[in-house]
Design a protein around this motif. Sequence first.
Motif, PDB file in Angstrom:
ATOM      1  N   LYS A  13       0.838  -1.195   0.000  1.00 12.82           N
ATOM      2  CA  LYS A  13       0.000   0.000   0.000  1.00 12.82           C
ATOM      3  C   LYS A  13       0.874   1.246   0.000  1.00 12.82           C
ATOM      4  O   LYS A  13       1.851   1.331   0.737  1.00 12.82           O
ATOM      5  N   LYS A  14       0.499   2.181  -0.866  1.00 13.75           N
ATOM      6  CA  LYS A  14       1.158   3.487  -0.937  1.00 13.75           C
ATOM      7  C   LYS A  14       0.055   4.532  -1.010  1.00 13.75           C
ATOM      8  O   LYS A  14      -0.693   4.583  -2.000  1.00 13.75           O
ATOM      9  N   ASN A  15      -0.045   5.332   0.038  1.00 14.25           N
ATOM     10  CA  ASN A  15      -1.152   6.287   0.169  1.00 14.25           C
ATOM     11  C   ASN A  15      -2.467   5.506   0.082  1.00 14.25           C
ATOM     12  O   ASN A  15      -2.671   4.598   0.856  1.00 14.25           O
ATOM     13  N   ASP A  16      -3.312   5.806  -0.861  1.00 11.72           N
ATOM     14  CA  ASP A  16      -4.574   5.071  -1.005  1.00 11.72           C
ATOM     15  C   ASP A  16      -4.536   4.118  -2.205  1.00 11.72           C
ATOM     16  O   ASP A  16      -5.584   3.771  -2.752  1.00 11.72           O
ATOM     17  N   TYR A  17      -3.350   3.709  -2.601  1.00 11.86           N
ATOM     18  CA  TYR A  17      -3.177   2.854  -3.770  1.00 11.86           C
ATOM     19  C   TYR A  17      -2.563   1.518  -3.367  1.00 11.86           C
ATOM     20  O   TYR A  17      -1.741   1.441  -2.455  1.00 11.86           O
ATOM     21  N   TYR A  18      -2.958   0.476  -4.098  1.00 14.58           N
ATOM     22  CA  TYR A  18      -2.448  -0.873  -3.874  1.00 14.58           C
ATOM     23  C   TYR A  18      -1.777  -1.358  -5.148  1.00 14.58           C
ATOM     24  O   TYR A  18      -2.259  -1.113  -6.254  1.00 14.58           O
ATOM     25  N   LEU A  19      -0.679  -2.065  -4.968  1.00 14.30           N
ATOM     26  CA  LEU A  19       0.106  -2.561  -6.095  1.00 14.30           C
ATOM     27  C   LEU A  19      -0.446  -3.900  -6.578  1.00 14.30           C
ATOM     28  O   LEU A  19      -0.582  -4.845  -5.796  1.00 14.30           O
ATOM     29  N   LEU A  20      -0.778  -3.951  -7.852  1.00 19.07           N
ATOM     30  CA  LEU A  20      -1.223  -5.192  -8.483  1.00 19.07           C
ATOM     31  C   LEU A  20      -0.374  -5.473  -9.701  1.00 19.07           C
ATOM     32  O   LEU A  20       0.159  -4.555 -10.329  1.00 19.07           O
ATOM     33  N   VAL A  21      -0.274  -6.749 -10.029  1.00 21.67           N
ATOM     34  CA  VAL A  21       0.409  -7.138 -11.259  1.00 21.67           C
ATOM     35  C   VAL A  21      -0.625  -7.613 -12.274  1.00 21.67           C
ATOM     36  O   VAL A  21      -1.650  -8.196 -11.913  1.00 21.67           O
ATOM     37  N   TRP A 109      -0.148   0.764  -9.679  1.00 23.56           N
ATOM     38  CA  TRP A 109      -0.884   1.152  -8.475  1.00 23.56           C
ATOM     39  C   TRP A 109      -2.345   1.412  -8.829  1.00 23.56           C
ATOM     40  O   TRP A 109      -2.633   2.031  -9.849  1.00 23.56           O
ATOM     41  N   HIS A 110      -3.262   0.945  -7.956  1.00 24.26           N
ATOM     42  CA  HIS A 110      -4.701   1.082  -8.196  1.00 24.26           C
ATOM     43  C   HIS A 110      -5.420   1.439  -6.900  1.00 24.26           C
ATOM     44  O   HIS A 110      -5.042   0.970  -5.831  1.00 24.26           O
ATOM     45  N   LYS A 116     -11.997  -2.984  -7.871  1.00 14.71           N
ATOM     46  CA  LYS A 116     -13.308  -3.643  -7.928  1.00 14.71           C
ATOM     47  C   LYS A 116     -13.826  -3.804  -9.355  1.00 14.71           C
ATOM     48  O   LYS A 116     -14.713  -4.628  -9.607  1.00 14.71           O
ATOM     49  N   THR A 117     -13.291  -3.040 -10.304  1.00 14.04           N
ATOM     50  CA  THR A 117     -13.742  -3.112 -11.700  1.00 14.04           C
ATOM     51  C   THR A 117     -12.850  -4.008 -12.559  1.00 14.04           C
ATOM     52  O   THR A 117     -13.177  -4.255 -13.725  1.00 14.04           O
ATOM     53  N   HIS A 123     -11.146 -14.027  -6.148  1.00 15.52           N
ATOM     54  CA  HIS A 123     -11.814 -13.096  -5.234  1.00 15.52           C
ATOM     55  C   HIS A 123     -10.929 -12.761  -4.035  1.00 15.52           C
ATOM     56  O   HIS A 123     -11.149 -11.765  -3.357  1.00 15.52           O
ATOM     57  N   LEU A 124      -9.887 -13.568  -3.793  1.00 16.54           N
ATOM     58  CA  LEU A 124      -8.993 -13.296  -2.671  1.00 16.54           C
ATOM     59  C   LEU A 124      -8.167 -12.029  -2.873  1.00 16.54           C
ATOM     60  O   LEU A 124      -7.695 -11.453  -1.904  1.00 16.54           O
ATOM     61  N   VAL A 125      -8.000 -11.576  -4.096  1.00 20.53           N
ATOM     62  CA  VAL A 125      -7.253 -10.341  -4.349  1.00 20.53           C
ATOM     63  C   VAL A 125      -7.926  -9.192  -3.590  1.00 20.53           C
ATOM     64  O   VAL A 125      -7.282  -8.480  -2.816  1.00 20.53           O
ATOM     65  N   LEU A 126      -9.212  -9.032  -3.792  1.00 23.60           N
ATOM     66  CA  LEU A 126      -9.948  -7.970  -3.101  1.00 23.60           C
ATOM     67  C   LEU A 126     -10.135  -8.304  -1.622  1.00 23.60           C
ATOM     68  O   LEU A 126     -10.013  -7.426  -0.763  1.00 23.60           O
TER      69      LEU A 126
END
Length: 146
Positions: A13-21, A109-110, A116-117, A123-126
């Motif tokens: 987590k960075k600020n309000d963003y999460y790192l995804l690949v 970053w998302h 959610k989109t 489903h474990l990602v969220l």
Amino acid sequence: MHKPHVTVAAIVKKNDYYLLVKERDKFTKKICYNQPAGHLEDKETLAQAASRELLEETGLTLAPMGLIGIYNLHAANGVHYLRFCFMFDGENIDDEPIPLDNDIISANWHTVEHIKTLPLRSHLVLQCIEDSQARPLQSLDFIYDD
């Protein structure tokens, strides 16, 4: 004898963003999004595995802050996964993540609302992100490594 696949996942987590690949699901062949994640390797602790996967899939070198949770998943592909999800602090990351693993298309970053989109690997990602927001972290000492 049944043996689940032991996997680790990195929530960064960075600020309000999460790192995804962004990757191609090996089962469905469709593009999907996941946390930096992968399998536990021989003679590796769970925390070491999470840091290694993070490095391989994003080029970032970080140590986990704590354990978010343990997830037991019987996936649609017929595989039983036991997933250990770790929290990483991304606040001081200035560099853009650059995947070292050829199977990773990109790392970005998302916001949670954007996540959610997205077509997620599972489903474990969220679920892991939401748990990281709602639960206290377990100390890494919670895990006994011999």
